[in-house]
Design a protein around this motif. Sequence first.
Motif, short mmCIF file in Angstrom:
data_model
loop_
_atom_site.label_atom_id
_atom_site.label_comp_id
_atom_site.label_asym_id
_atom_site.label_seq_id
_atom_site.Cartn_x
_atom_site.Cartn_y
_atom_site.Cartn_z
N LEU A 64 45.01 0.76 -33.24
CA LEU A 64 44.16 0.27 -34.32
C LEU A 64 43.71 1.46 -35.16
O LEU A 64 43.45 2.54 -34.63
CB LEU A 64 42.92 -0.43 -33.76
CG LEU A 64 43.13 -1.58 -32.78
CD1 LEU A 64 41.78 -2.03 -32.23
CD2 LEU A 64 43.86 -2.73 -33.44
N GLY A 65 43.58 1.24 -36.46
CA GLY A 65 43.08 2.29 -37.35
C GLY A 65 44.17 3.26 -37.77
O GLY A 65 44.49 3.37 -38.95
N TRP A 66 44.70 3.97 -36.81
CA TRP A 66 45.83 4.87 -37.02
C TRP A 66 46.87 4.57 -35.94
O TRP A 66 46.52 4.27 -34.80
CB TRP A 66 45.42 6.34 -36.89
CG TRP A 66 44.59 6.86 -38.03
CD1 TRP A 66 43.23 6.82 -38.15
CD2 TRP A 66 45.07 7.51 -39.21
NE1 TRP A 66 42.82 7.41 -39.31
CE2 TRP A 66 43.93 7.84 -39.99
CE3 TRP A 66 46.33 7.86 -39.68
CZ2 TRP A 66 44.03 8.49 -41.22
CZ3 TRP A 66 46.42 8.51 -40.90
CH2 TRP A 66 45.29 8.83 -41.66
N ARG A 91 32.92 -2.94 -34.78
CA ARG A 91 32.28 -3.14 -33.47
C ARG A 91 32.72 -2.09 -32.45
O ARG A 91 31.99 -1.78 -31.52
CB ARG A 91 32.55 -4.54 -32.93
CG ARG A 91 34.02 -4.89 -32.72
CD ARG A 91 34.13 -6.25 -32.06
NE ARG A 91 35.46 -6.81 -32.20
CZ ARG A 91 35.92 -7.80 -31.45
NH1 ARG A 91 35.15 -8.33 -30.52
NH2 ARG A 91 37.14 -8.27 -31.62
N LEU A 92 33.92 -1.53 -32.64
CA LEU A 92 34.36 -0.47 -31.74
C LEU A 92 33.66 0.85 -32.06
O LEU A 92 33.49 1.69 -31.18
CB LEU A 92 35.87 -0.30 -31.78
CG LEU A 92 36.70 -1.45 -31.19
CD1 LEU A 92 38.18 -1.07 -31.14
CD2 LEU A 92 36.21 -1.83 -29.78
N VAL A 93 33.26 1.04 -33.32
CA VAL A 93 32.44 2.21 -33.66
C VAL A 93 31.12 2.12 -32.90
O VAL A 93 30.67 3.08 -32.26
CB VAL A 93 32.18 2.29 -35.18
CG1 VAL A 93 31.24 3.47 -35.49
CG2 VAL A 93 33.48 2.44 -35.95
N ALA A 117 32.06 8.86 -35.07
CA ALA A 117 32.72 7.92 -35.97
C ALA A 117 34.19 7.74 -35.57
O ALA A 117 35.09 8.18 -36.28
CB ALA A 117 32.61 8.40 -37.41
N PRO A 118 34.45 7.11 -34.42
CA PRO A 118 35.84 6.89 -34.03
C PRO A 118 36.56 6.04 -35.07
O PRO A 118 35.99 5.11 -35.63
CB PRO A 118 35.72 6.16 -32.68
CG PRO A 118 34.38 5.51 -32.71
CD PRO A 118 33.50 6.45 -33.49
N ASP A 119 37.81 6.38 -35.34
CA ASP A 119 38.58 5.64 -36.34
C ASP A 119 39.97 5.27 -35.85
O ASP A 119 40.79 4.77 -36.61
CB ASP A 119 38.67 6.44 -37.65
CG ASP A 119 39.34 7.80 -37.47
OD1 ASP A 119 39.42 8.30 -36.32
OD2 ASP A 119 39.79 8.38 -38.47
N ALA A 120 40.25 5.52 -34.57
CA ALA A 120 41.53 5.15 -33.98
C ALA A 120 41.32 4.69 -32.55
O ALA A 120 40.48 5.25 -31.83
CB ALA A 120 42.51 6.32 -34.01
N LEU A 216 39.04 5.39 -27.49
CA LEU A 216 38.53 5.54 -28.86
C LEU A 216 38.54 7.02 -29.21
O LEU A 216 38.06 7.84 -28.43
CB LEU A 216 37.12 4.96 -28.96
CG LEU A 216 36.90 3.54 -28.43
CD1 LEU A 216 35.45 3.13 -28.62
CD2 LEU A 216 37.85 2.55 -29.07
N ARG A 217 39.05 7.33 -30.39
CA ARG A 217 39.13 8.73 -30.82
C ARG A 217 38.67 8.87 -32.27
O ARG A 217 38.81 7.95 -33.07
CB ARG A 217 40.59 9.24 -30.77
CG ARG A 217 41.21 9.28 -29.38
CD ARG A 217 42.28 8.21 -29.23
NE ARG A 217 42.89 8.20 -27.92
CZ ARG A 217 43.96 8.94 -27.59
NH1 ARG A 217 44.49 9.76 -28.47
NH2 ARG A 217 44.46 8.86 -26.39
#
Length: 221
Positions: A64-66, A91-93, A117-120, A216-217
């Motif tokens: 997800l995200g990236w 919601r994962l953030v 601020a995880p985005d992947a 989460l990264r």
Amino acid sequence: MNDTLFPRERTVVAPGAVHVPGWLSPARQRELVDACRSWARGPVPLRHTALPGGGVMSVRTVCLGWHWQPYRYSRTADDVNGQRVAPFPERLVDLGREALVAAYGKDRTYGDAIAYAPDAALINFYDGAARMGMHQDKEERSGAPVVSLSIGDTCVFRFGNTENRGRPYTDVELLSGDLFVFGGPSRFAYHGVPRVRAGTADPASGMASGRLNITLRETGL
């Protein structure tokens, strides 16, 4: 053994690496399992990742995200179907920030929950035969902590050092609902999963068999 009779305690495995047993309630586990089933249907489906040397990973992954492929991130899954990866849910953030508070409390030495601020997300599914070799999570430009959530079958999680894949390392049993966070001096430690204990999943988690691992990264991209 019953965790009520023999409670598992929060453990600092290494500086910046913290294991928080039973962090996710059964209800939150089921919510995440349902979400993962939806994410696994696409636009980029769950797949076995092909490695540059010709091998194929035994775990199946959806992002997800990236989109992660060895050894880079992209917005499109060029090694699968060329589709743009699903967006990273807000919601994962929030979940990632909660996880840092659970792991580090008020200590911001290894990660500030407010700024996190995880985005992947890499979502890995392990059947009873799947393994993950020792590796570093190092494609990210950010040194923010990695948040790892386990649902389903118990696994042996091997957490090592930052220099090589060998000893010293610590084997930690991760049960359904467990949280593991690694940041600071442990952010680039080698880690892997040498064993999954098939058949140990609690149906209350929403997983009849197998193990889900949600990481989460913060990519910094």
